[in-house]
Write an enzyme that holds these catalytic residues in place. Structure first.
Site, PDB file in Angstrom:
ATOM      1  N   LYS A  15      42.903  55.318  66.680  1.00 18.74           N
ATOM      2  CA  LYS A  15      41.849  55.655  67.640  1.00 18.74           C
ATOM      3  C   LYS A  15      40.609  56.011  66.843  1.00 18.74           C
ATOM      4  O   LYS A  15      40.710  56.761  65.855  1.00 18.74           O
ATOM      5  CB  LYS A  15      42.273  56.849  68.500  1.00 18.74           C
ATOM      6  CG  LYS A  15      43.459  56.556  69.382  1.00 18.74           C
ATOM      7  CD  LYS A  15      43.845  57.769  70.215  1.00 18.74           C
ATOM      8  CE  LYS A  15      45.203  57.550  70.852  1.00 18.74           C
ATOM      9  NZ  LYS A  15      45.946  58.786  71.083  1.00 18.74           N
ATOM     10  N   ASP A 146      45.906  69.423  61.516  1.00 17.79           N
ATOM     11  CA  ASP A 146      46.520  69.976  62.726  1.00 17.79           C
ATOM     12  C   ASP A 146      47.197  71.322  62.482  1.00 17.79           C
ATOM     13  O   ASP A 146      47.535  72.036  63.426  1.00 17.79           O
ATOM     14  CB  ASP A 146      47.529  68.982  63.313  1.00 17.79           C
ATOM     15  CG  ASP A 146      46.895  68.131  64.394  1.00 17.79           C
ATOM     16  OD1 ASP A 146      46.217  68.703  65.256  1.00 17.79           O
ATOM     17  OD2 ASP A 146      47.061  66.900  64.355  1.00 17.79           O
ATOM     18  N   HIS A 204      49.708  71.959  75.183  1.00 18.57           N
ATOM     19  CA  HIS A 204      49.381  70.561  74.881  1.00 18.57           C
ATOM     20  C   HIS A 204      50.616  69.731  75.234  1.00 18.57           C
ATOM     21  O   HIS A 204      51.604  69.726  74.496  1.00 18.57           O
ATOM     22  CB  HIS A 204      49.004  70.396  73.397  1.00 18.57           C
ATOM     23  CG  HIS A 204      48.655  68.984  73.063  1.00 18.57           C
ATOM     24  ND1 HIS A 204      47.375  68.584  72.773  1.00 18.57           N
ATOM     25  CD2 HIS A 204      49.411  67.869  73.016  1.00 18.57           C
ATOM     26  CE1 HIS A 204      47.368  67.282  72.562  1.00 18.57           C
ATOM     27  NE2 HIS A 204      48.600  66.824  72.696  1.00 18.57           N
ATOM     28  N   GLY A 206      51.736  66.132  75.821  1.00 17.38           N
ATOM     29  CA  GLY A 206      51.524  64.683  75.740  1.00 17.38           C
ATOM     30  C   GLY A 206      52.822  64.069  75.279  1.00 17.38           C
ATOM     31  O   GLY A 206      53.900  64.585  75.602  1.00 17.38           O
ATOM     32  N   GLY A 324      48.100  64.182  77.783  1.00 16.40           N
ATOM     33  CA  GLY A 324      48.314  63.189  78.836  1.00 16.40           C
ATOM     34  C   GLY A 324      49.074  63.729  80.041  1.00 16.40           C
ATOM     35  O   GLY A 324      48.694  63.484  81.187  1.00 16.40           O
ATOM     36  N   ILE A 325      50.154  64.487  79.812  1.00 14.00           N
ATOM     37  CA  ILE A 325      50.923  65.049  80.929  1.00 14.00           C
ATOM     38  C   ILE A 325      50.172  66.244  81.519  1.00 14.00           C
ATOM     39  O   ILE A 325      50.006  66.362  82.732  1.00 14.00           O
ATOM     40  CB  ILE A 325      52.335  65.493  80.453  1.00 14.00           C
ATOM     41  CG1 ILE A 325      53.114  64.293  79.906  1.00 14.00           C
ATOM     42  CG2 ILE A 325      53.094  66.164  81.580  1.00 14.00           C
ATOM     43  CD1 ILE A 325      54.448  64.657  79.233  1.00 14.00           C
ATOM     44  N   GLY A 326      49.694  67.123  80.640  1.00 16.14           N
ATOM     45  CA  GLY A 326      49.006  68.344  81.086  1.00 16.14           C
ATOM     46  C   GLY A 326      47.769  68.051  81.911  1.00 16.14           C
ATOM     47  O   GLY A 326      47.454  68.779  82.861  1.00 16.14           O
ATOM     48  N   ASN A 328      47.135  65.022  83.571  1.00 11.86           N
ATOM     49  CA  ASN A 328      47.264  64.039  84.656  1.00 11.86           C
ATOM     50  C   ASN A 328      48.436  64.248  85.601  1.00 11.86           C
ATOM     51  O   ASN A 328      48.456  63.666  86.671  1.00 11.86           O
ATOM     52  CB  ASN A 328      47.399  62.628  84.059  1.00 11.86           C
ATOM     53  CG  ASN A 328      46.199  62.263  83.221  1.00 11.86           C
ATOM     54  OD1 ASN A 328      45.089  62.234  83.726  1.00 11.86           O
ATOM     55  ND2 ASN A 328      46.406  62.021  81.943  1.00 11.86           N
TER      56      ASN A 328
HETATM   57  P1  ADP Z   1      49.939  61.413  72.615  1.00 10.40           P
HETATM   58  O1  ADP Z   1      50.655  62.696  72.362  1.00 10.40           O
HETATM   59  O2  ADP Z   1      50.637  60.207  72.048  1.00 10.40           O
HETATM   60  O3  ADP Z   1      48.439  61.455  72.387  1.00 10.40           O
HETATM   61  P2  ADP Z   1      49.209  61.490  75.421  1.00 10.40           P
HETATM   62  O4  ADP Z   1      48.509  62.796  75.319  1.00 10.40           O
HETATM   63  O5  ADP Z   1      48.427  60.266  75.753  1.00 10.40           O
HETATM   64  O6  ADP Z   1      50.130  61.174  74.169  1.00 10.40           O
HETATM   65  O7  ADP Z   1      50.335  61.689  76.535  1.00 10.40           O
HETATM   66  C1  ADP Z   1      51.259  60.697  76.885  1.00 10.40           C
HETATM   67  C2  ADP Z   1      52.017  61.197  78.113  1.00 10.40           C
HETATM   68  O8  ADP Z   1      51.075  61.481  79.151  1.00 10.40           O
HETATM   69  C3  ADP Z   1      52.999  60.189  78.669  1.00 10.40           C
HETATM   70  O9  ADP Z   1      54.205  60.839  79.010  1.00 10.40           O
HETATM   71  C4  ADP Z   1      52.302  59.661  79.918  1.00 10.40           C
HETATM   72  O10 ADP Z   1      53.204  59.333  80.928  1.00 10.40           O
HETATM   73  C5  ADP Z   1      51.468  60.846  80.348  1.00 10.40           C
HETATM   74  N1  ADP Z   1      50.275  60.372  81.082  1.00 10.40           N
HETATM   75  C6  ADP Z   1      49.171  59.832  80.527  1.00 10.40           C
HETATM   76  N2  ADP Z   1      48.283  59.455  81.483  1.00 10.40           N
HETATM   77  C7  ADP Z   1      48.853  59.760  82.671  1.00 10.40           C
HETATM   78  C8  ADP Z   1      48.443  59.631  84.036  1.00 10.40           C
HETATM   79  N3  ADP Z   1      47.264  59.109  84.384  1.00 10.40           N
HETATM   80  N4  ADP Z   1      49.290  60.102  84.988  1.00 10.40           N
HETATM   81  C9  ADP Z   1      50.479  60.651  84.677  1.00 10.40           C
HETATM   82  N5  ADP Z   1      50.924  60.783  83.393  1.00 10.40           N
HETATM   83  C10 ADP Z   1      50.138  60.356  82.405  1.00 10.40           C
END
Ligand code: ADP
Length: 373
Positions: A15, A146, A204, A206, A324-326, A328
């Site tokens: 990224k 980190d 956090h 994700g 991502g989970i937190g 969305n």
């Molecule tokens: P990483 O730790 O790899 O950066 P992310 O922070 O992107 O990962 O988180 C990935 C997780 O977030 C996955 O479990 C995914 O299902 C969830 N997620 C990401 N976007 C959404 C969304 N729009 N709605 C629900 N869950 C989401």
């Protein structure tokens, strides 16, 4: 305008974001290459959260060729800026790095020695630095860690209850996701000044997941330990587990150290529990009871560990979700808060993760003068 490129290199993705080196760090461009090693795709956007252009990359794209593609694309789209520095997200800074650092040969040797502590991330982080040095000789490169946000932890939070013979080998807790938590602390200072002094638990959540207990914007405690395997269950990582169970698995299942590492890092967590997916969204949309079980387990562990962080802080004034989970998954957020309803009322917030802007801020604050001279 002088510009800083931030890079966040994972096992199958890179990224990138480009920021102008000025006090408000204007966002210039950003994007990512995903599915490196598979069907690599390059995406770029000119607004912080939009998605403008997508290119399919040739089969056989490696991290190095992906990085070369990113750099070529950037340099052929220069528009009033020059590339003057790069900052890399590095998962482990060990005992040495408490702040961002200019990456030279000596720093690289030290960071290389930490690879066994973060086998999923560190080797990729470092490979990107070497690749960029080859592609763009003389570009100053910096590391943001980190682990750094947690380096003020007191002796109680650092220790494992092991004999001195093991602790003398550097077996201790560090904590991770510090760039995400430092960004949250920054956002609280700017947007919620009353809370920035308060007892805050940041979650956090994700693909990787952890918690941080913060007071006065500083990390007091966190759920990850010596490695990023500890604490909450994650997409594919097991989280806290009885150390005896790992001994048992080696004996009973005849697992080598590498096979055990693979099992605990890549085949466990939501993926291992559900047998379906590591992705919380896929599991939330599934009617399979195994998906429900995996998510219930995740929610329960989050609730339990948040309560533990609140105990460290002697209470909780705010719970901040990110990742991502937190950010969305409102259903998971609601279940976690419901599980904590025995605690006195506290504020619930969502702060979008932005490690890249956090890195740019760290670099600008620490090295801005030398970079803009
Ligand atoms: P990483 O730790 O790899 O950066 P992310 O922070 O992107 O990962 O988180 C990935 C997780 O977030 C996955 O479990 C995914 O299902 C969830 N997620 C990401 N976007 C959404 C969304 N729009 N709605 C629900 N869950 C989401």
């Amino acid at each position: 305008m002088r510009a800083l490129l931030t890079l966040n290199t994972g096992s199958s993705s890179i990224k990138f974001r480009l920021f102008g080196l000025g006090a408000d760090l204007p966002f210039l461009l950003g994007g990512k290459v995903t599915d490196i090693g598979g069907n690599a795709v390059f995406q770029v956007h000119e607004e912080e959260h939009s998605r403008d252009e997508t290119h399919i990359l040739p089969t056989g794209t490696t991290h190095e060729s992906a990085l070369s593609y990113v750099l070529d694309w950037l340099l052929s789209h220069q528009d009033g800026w020059t590339l003057d520095a790069a900052a890399h997200r590095i998962v482990h800074g060990g005992e040495r790095y408490r702040a961002p650092v200019r990456l030279d040969a000596e720093a690289m040797r030290y960071l290389q020695s930490l690879c066994p502590l973060a086998p999923l991330h560190q080797p990729h982080n470092l490979a990107a630095i070497d690749a960029l040095a080859k592609l763009h000789t003389n570009l100053p490169q910096y590391g943001c860690f980190d682990t750094a946000f947690h380096t003020g932890h007191d002796a109680l939070r650092i220790a494992y209850a092991l004999p001195e013979s093991a602790r003398a080998h550097g077996v201790r807790r560090y904590g991770f996701h510090g760039l995400s938590y430092a960004w949250i602390a920054h956002c609280l200072r700017c947007d919620y000044p009353a809370l920035s002094q308060a007892r805050v638990v940041a979650a956090h959540l994700g693909n990787g997941a952890s918690l941080c207990a913060m007071r006065d914007g500083k990390s007091i405690d966190t759920t990850m330990g010596m490695t990023a395997l500890d604490g909450l269950p994650m997409g594919t990582r097991c989280g806290s587990i009885d150390a005896g169970a790992t001994i048992y698995m080696q004996r009973k299942m005849g697992l080598t150290v590498d096979a055990l590492e693979q099992l605990l890092y890549n085949e466990s967590g939501l993926k291992g529990l559900s047998g379906i997916s590591n992705d919380a969204r896929t599991l939330s949309e599934s009617s399979d009871p195994r998906a429900r079980f995996a998510l219930d387990y995740f929610v329960w562990k989050c609730t339990q560990h948040i309560a533990a962080m609140a105990a460290t802080l002697g209470g909780i004034d705010a719970l901040v979700f990110t990742g991502g989970i937190g950010e969305n998954n409102a259903g998971i957020r609601a279940q976690i808060t419901q599980g904590l309803s025995f605690l006195p009322i506290f504020e619930n917030l969502v702060v979008p993760a932005n490690e890249e802007r956090g890195m740019a801020l760290e670099i600008y604050e620490t090295f801005g003068k030398e970079l803009t001279r």
